[in-house]
Structure formats: C-alpha cells, structure tokens
Motif scaffolding. Structure first.
Motif, PDB file in Angstrom:
ATOM      1  N   LEU A   1       0.825  -1.207   0.000  1.00  0.00           N
ATOM      2  CA  LEU A   1       0.000   0.000   0.000  1.00  0.00           C
ATOM      3  C   LEU A   1       0.861   1.261   0.000  1.00  0.00           C
ATOM      4  CD1 LEU A   1      -2.866  -1.010   2.459  1.00  0.00           C
ATOM      5  CD2 LEU A   1      -2.885  -1.038  -0.044  1.00  0.00           C
ATOM      6  N   ILE A   2       1.958   1.228   0.734  1.00  0.00           N
ATOM      7  CA  ILE A   2       2.878   2.370   0.747  1.00  0.00           C
ATOM      8  C   ILE A   2       3.460   2.582  -0.644  1.00  0.00           C
ATOM      9  CG2 ILE A   2       5.123   3.166   1.622  1.00  0.00           C
ATOM     10  CD1 ILE A   2       4.328   1.743   4.304  1.00  0.00           C
ATOM     11  N   GLU A   3       3.896   1.506  -1.275  1.00  0.00           N
ATOM     12  CA  GLU A   3       4.496   1.625  -2.606  1.00  0.00           C
ATOM     13  C   GLU A   3       3.466   2.017  -3.660  1.00  0.00           C
ATOM     14  OE1 GLU A   3       7.365   2.336  -5.060  1.00  0.00           O
ATOM     15  OE2 GLU A   3       7.747   1.742  -2.985  1.00  0.00           O
ATOM     16  N   LEU A   4       2.245   1.533  -3.544  1.00  0.00           N
ATOM     17  CA  LEU A   4       1.188   1.954  -4.472  1.00  0.00           C
ATOM     18  C   LEU A   4       0.957   3.459  -4.372  1.00  0.00           C
ATOM     19  CD1 LEU A   4      -1.425  -0.927  -4.114  1.00  0.00           C
ATOM     20  CD2 LEU A   4      -0.138  -0.325  -6.175  1.00  0.00           C
TER      21      LEU A   4
ATOM     22  N   ARG B   1       3.166   5.761  -3.328  1.00  0.00           N
ATOM     23  CA  ARG B   1       4.345   6.434  -3.900  1.00  0.00           C
ATOM     24  C   ARG B   1       4.313   6.405  -5.422  1.00  0.00           C
ATOM     25  NH1 ARG B   1       8.618   3.557   0.026  1.00  0.00           N
ATOM     26  NH2 ARG B   1       8.367   4.919   1.811  1.00  0.00           N
ATOM     27  N   THR B   2       4.008   5.249  -5.968  1.00  0.00           N
ATOM     28  CA  THR B   2       3.970   5.115  -7.425  1.00  0.00           C
ATOM     29  C   THR B   2       2.861   5.978  -8.010  1.00  0.00           C
ATOM     30  OG1 THR B   2       4.865   2.884  -7.274  1.00  0.00           O
ATOM     31  CG2 THR B   2       3.746   3.466  -9.328  1.00  0.00           C
ATOM     32  N   GLY B   3       1.697   5.976  -7.382  1.00  0.00           N
ATOM     33  CA  GLY B   3       0.596   6.820  -7.848  1.00  0.00           C
ATOM     34  C   GLY B   3       0.945   8.294  -7.797  1.00  0.00           C
ATOM     35  N   ASN B   4       1.639   8.700  -6.757  1.00  0.00           N
ATOM     36  CA  ASN B   4       2.074  10.086  -6.620  1.00  0.00           C
ATOM     37  C   ASN B   4       3.040  10.458  -7.750  1.00  0.00           C
ATOM     38  OD1 ASN B   4       1.852  12.457  -5.107  1.00  0.00           O
ATOM     39  ND2 ASN B   4       3.749  12.038  -4.023  1.00  0.00           N
ATOM     40  N   THR B   5       3.976   9.553  -8.048  1.00  0.00           N
ATOM     41  CA  THR B   5       4.933   9.785  -9.134  1.00  0.00           C
ATOM     42  C   THR B   5       4.219   9.860 -10.477  1.00  0.00           C
ATOM     43  OG1 THR B   5       6.686   8.685  -7.899  1.00  0.00           O
ATOM     44  CG2 THR B   5       7.003   8.878 -10.279  1.00  0.00           C
ATOM     45  N   LEU B   6       3.304   8.924 -10.724  1.00  0.00           N
ATOM     46  CA  LEU B   6       2.560   8.936 -11.988  1.00  0.00           C
ATOM     47  C   LEU B   6       1.757  10.222 -12.149  1.00  0.00           C
ATOM     48  CD1 LEU B   6       1.296   5.243 -12.136  1.00  0.00           C
ATOM     49  CD2 LEU B   6       2.939   6.322 -13.687  1.00  0.00           C
TER      50      LEU B   6
END
Length: 147
Positions: A128-131, A133-138
């Motif tokens: 969930l943390i990585e999702l 972070r990845t969503g924020n980057t995208l």
C-alpha cells in the motif's frame, strides 16, 4: 557466451532467462520463478494473488484504516464517510473471507464488534505504501506532460 560462462559468474546484474520451449526471455527481477512465466493470468501467479487480495472498490482504504489497529464498524464509517454501510459490510465480509481481517465480538450489551488485520493483512502494508508512492509519481509525471 552466456552469463554462466562469463568471468563475473551467473549472478551479476539484472539477469534474463530464456525459456527454451517458447524462446521467451524473462527478466529475473520481474519474474523470478516459474509461477509468473505464463501467457495468461493464472491464480497461483504471485502478482495475481496480490491483485486479488486488494481488489474491489474501497478495499485499499478499508485496509489502510485498519493498519492503525482494530476499529468498529462505526469507527470505519466515521473515517470513510462517503462509503455506504452496505458497501462497507460487503468489503468487511470479503476481506474476512480472504483471511485479511478478523472480526471479533466483544461481550456486553449492546454487543460490540471490532475488525482487525490478520498477519496476512499486515503483509500488505509495504504494498500500500508503494502503491501510494507510485501513484504520486505517476500523477506528477502526468501533470508535467504537455497539454
């Protein structure tokens, strides 16, 4: 000369593996074992197992709220006010059936019920943390694209 024949040995850098039956080249980091080397979604593929665990509208938000500790139905409703009681009930039942949460009934009157993550549910925290972070980057990259 293959990786195993090189002077540096077989485990240097990002490896690829060729499946001699299909001539498919597999990235060892993305697909480290046979369970993911499929041409269609398979129920025992680790990626499919993970996606099934977090699938469903509101599921990740319910899991997120329970990461902090046990909560009652009412506390979950207060934390997710846009979530209807029916959908919350469905999510909780589904997460319990998946083995990700446990429902506990407390003695007394009125009877109180709380929900808590199981060990399986807690395993999802880094995902969930990585999702996020990845969503924020995208999202940031999308904002920077020319319009």
């Amino acid at each position: 000369m293959g990786h195993s024949d090189s002077q540096l040995g077989p485990r240097v850098g990002n490896q690829t593996v060729t499946d001699t039956v299909t001539d498919t080249v597999w990235d060892d980091e993305l697909v480290p074992d046979e369970r993911g080397r499929t041409s269609a979604p398979e129920p025992d593929c680790p990626v499919e197992v993970t996606l099934t665990a977090i699938s469903g509208r509101w599921t990740t938000l319910v899991l997120r709220e329970l990461m902090g500790g046990p909560l009652s139905f009412g506390e979950l409703r207060d934390r997710l006010p846009s979530l209807s009681a029916k959908v919350l009930t469905d999510r909780l039942r589904d997460l319990e059936a998946r083995g990700l949460i446990a429902r506990r009934t407390h003695p007394g009157f009125p009877v109180r019920t709380s929900y808590t993550l199981t060990d399986l549910g807690r395993v999802l925290r880094p995902l969930l943390i990585e999702l996020y972070r990845t969503g924020n980057t995208l999202a940031a990259l999308r904002r920077s694209l020319p319009r």
